[in-house]
Scaffold this motif. Structure first.
Motif, PDB file in Angstrom:
ATOM      1  N   LEU A  57       0.799  -1.213   0.000  1.00 18.12           N
ATOM      2  CA  LEU A  57       0.000   0.000   0.000  1.00 18.12           C
ATOM      3  C   LEU A  57       0.842   1.278   0.000  1.00 18.12           C
ATOM      4  O   LEU A  57       0.292   2.382  -0.075  1.00 18.12           O
ATOM      5  N   ILE A  62      -5.955   4.957  -1.230  1.00 16.42           N
ATOM      6  CA  ILE A  62      -6.749   3.728  -1.161  1.00 16.42           C
ATOM      7  C   ILE A  62      -8.225   4.044  -0.966  1.00 16.42           C
ATOM      8  O   ILE A  62      -8.594   4.890  -0.155  1.00 16.42           O
ATOM      9  N   LEU A  64     -11.115   1.877   0.375  1.00 14.01           N
ATOM     10  CA  LEU A  64     -11.346   0.596   1.048  1.00 14.01           C
ATOM     11  C   LEU A  64     -12.818   0.244   0.971  1.00 14.01           C
ATOM     12  O   LEU A  64     -13.671   0.926   1.551  1.00 14.01           O
ATOM     13  N   ALA A  82      -0.200   3.230   3.561  1.00 14.48           N
ATOM     14  CA  ALA A  82      -0.894   4.034   2.558  1.00 14.48           C
ATOM     15  C   ALA A  82      -0.772   5.519   2.870  1.00 14.48           C
ATOM     16  O   ALA A  82      -0.704   5.937   4.025  1.00 14.48           O
ATOM     17  N   ILE A  85      -6.314   6.480   3.413  1.00 14.40           N
ATOM     18  CA  ILE A  85      -7.360   5.488   3.159  1.00 14.40           C
ATOM     19  C   ILE A  85      -8.709   6.183   3.229  1.00 14.40           C
ATOM     20  O   ILE A  85      -9.050   6.804   4.242  1.00 14.40           O
ATOM     21  N   SER A  87     -12.343   5.171   3.429  1.00 15.28           N
ATOM     22  CA  SER A  87     -13.078   3.961   3.771  1.00 15.28           C
ATOM     23  C   SER A  87     -14.573   4.158   3.564  1.00 15.28           C
ATOM     24  O   SER A  87     -15.136   5.170   4.000  1.00 15.28           O
ATOM     25  N   PRO A 103      -2.420   3.694   8.180  1.00 17.21           N
ATOM     26  CA  PRO A 103      -2.167   4.652   7.103  1.00 17.21           C
ATOM     27  C   PRO A 103      -1.662   5.979   7.674  1.00 17.21           C
ATOM     28  O   PRO A 103      -1.760   6.236   8.879  1.00 17.21           O
TER      29      PRO A 103
END
Length: 252
Positions: A57, A62, A64, A82, A85, A87, A103
């Motif tokens: 990552l 990202i 998620l 990361a 993220i 999410s 992250p």
């Protein structure tokens, strides 16, 4: 073109990817190459595909999109840290995401399935330094609203995130009601879709109570139908739906 890395390849990931594919490079991480290929086919463009095991990552942006119960499993398979993220996991706290995925930053988001047609109502909260980026990224799939804290996004999950299912129930029920009275199914469906399309525009500018009052003339057809909805406790049931969804989000 910026790259967005999806972890997860379910319906929500696909809906968001459809909204982003014109402006971002898409790569998707999943457990099964076969499912990733189906995701690519449904998306309609070539994407970079990766298996979850040992995926790095590091410095990636990202999205998620796994099930909330699978956070620990995902954390055990990936490596690296990361950049941020985003999410979409209902009820999954920023602290849990930090603890498991480590992250540099986390933003919780709650889009809905209208992301696939760039009409999502997406709520956001998390690391404030990523507010502008989050609004730009998720703004590509519709309207965004940054909320002050995680309690508010858990409540909003029951409204915007789950709302399409509630509206679908109402749409289906109204259509069935027209069919029951003798309207042909195709006609009822076409009228219902036109109703929702027009209402979607009106509700942007007019308060619901004023909109209702503008339609309901004394002793008329709307008043008769509205009375039936009140007799069926539809208002109370809608309020209860938000409460139940919020409580369920806290349990996840």
């Amino acid at each position: 073109m910026k790259t967005i890395t999806f972890i997860g390849n379910g319906n929500m990931a696909l809906s968001i990817a459809k909204g982003l594919k014109e402006n971002y490079k898409i790569e998707v991480v999943g457990r099964s190459l076969e499912k990733l290929e189906k995701f690519e086919e449904s998306l309609g463009i070539k994407i970079d595909k990766y298996i979850l095991e040992d995926f790095d990552l590091s410095d990636k942006t990202i999205l998620l999109c796994v099930k909330p119960a699978n956070v620990e499993e995902v954390s055990s398979k990936i490596k690296g840290r990361a950049r941020v993220i985003y999410s979409v996991l209902a009820g999954t706290s920023v602290s849990k995401l930090r603890q498991n995925l480590n992250p540099h930053a986390v933003v919780r988001t709650m889009p809905n399935l209208a992301a696939s047609v760039n009409k999502s109502m997406t709520t956001l909260t998390g690391d404030i330094e990523f507010k502008a980026e989050a609004q730009e990224l998720l703004g590509a799939i519709g309207v965004t609203r940054w909320l002050a804290n995680e309690k508010e996004i858990d409540i909003a999950t029951g409204l915007a995130g789950s709302g399409p299912a509630y509206l679908a129930l109402i749409a289906e029920a109204l259509t069935d009601g027209a069919v029951k009275q003798g309207l042909k199914r195709d006609d009822a469906m076409a009228i219902m879709r036109g109703l929702f399309s027009g209402f979607g525009e009106l509700i942007q500018e007019i308060h619901p109570a004023l909109l209702k009052d503008g339609v309901m003339s004394p002793g008329g057809t709307t008043a008769a139908g509205y009375g039936a909805l009140e007799d069926g406790n539809v208002r109370s049931a809608c309020m209860d739906a938000i409460e139940k969804a919020y409580k369920r989000a806290l349990e996840l």
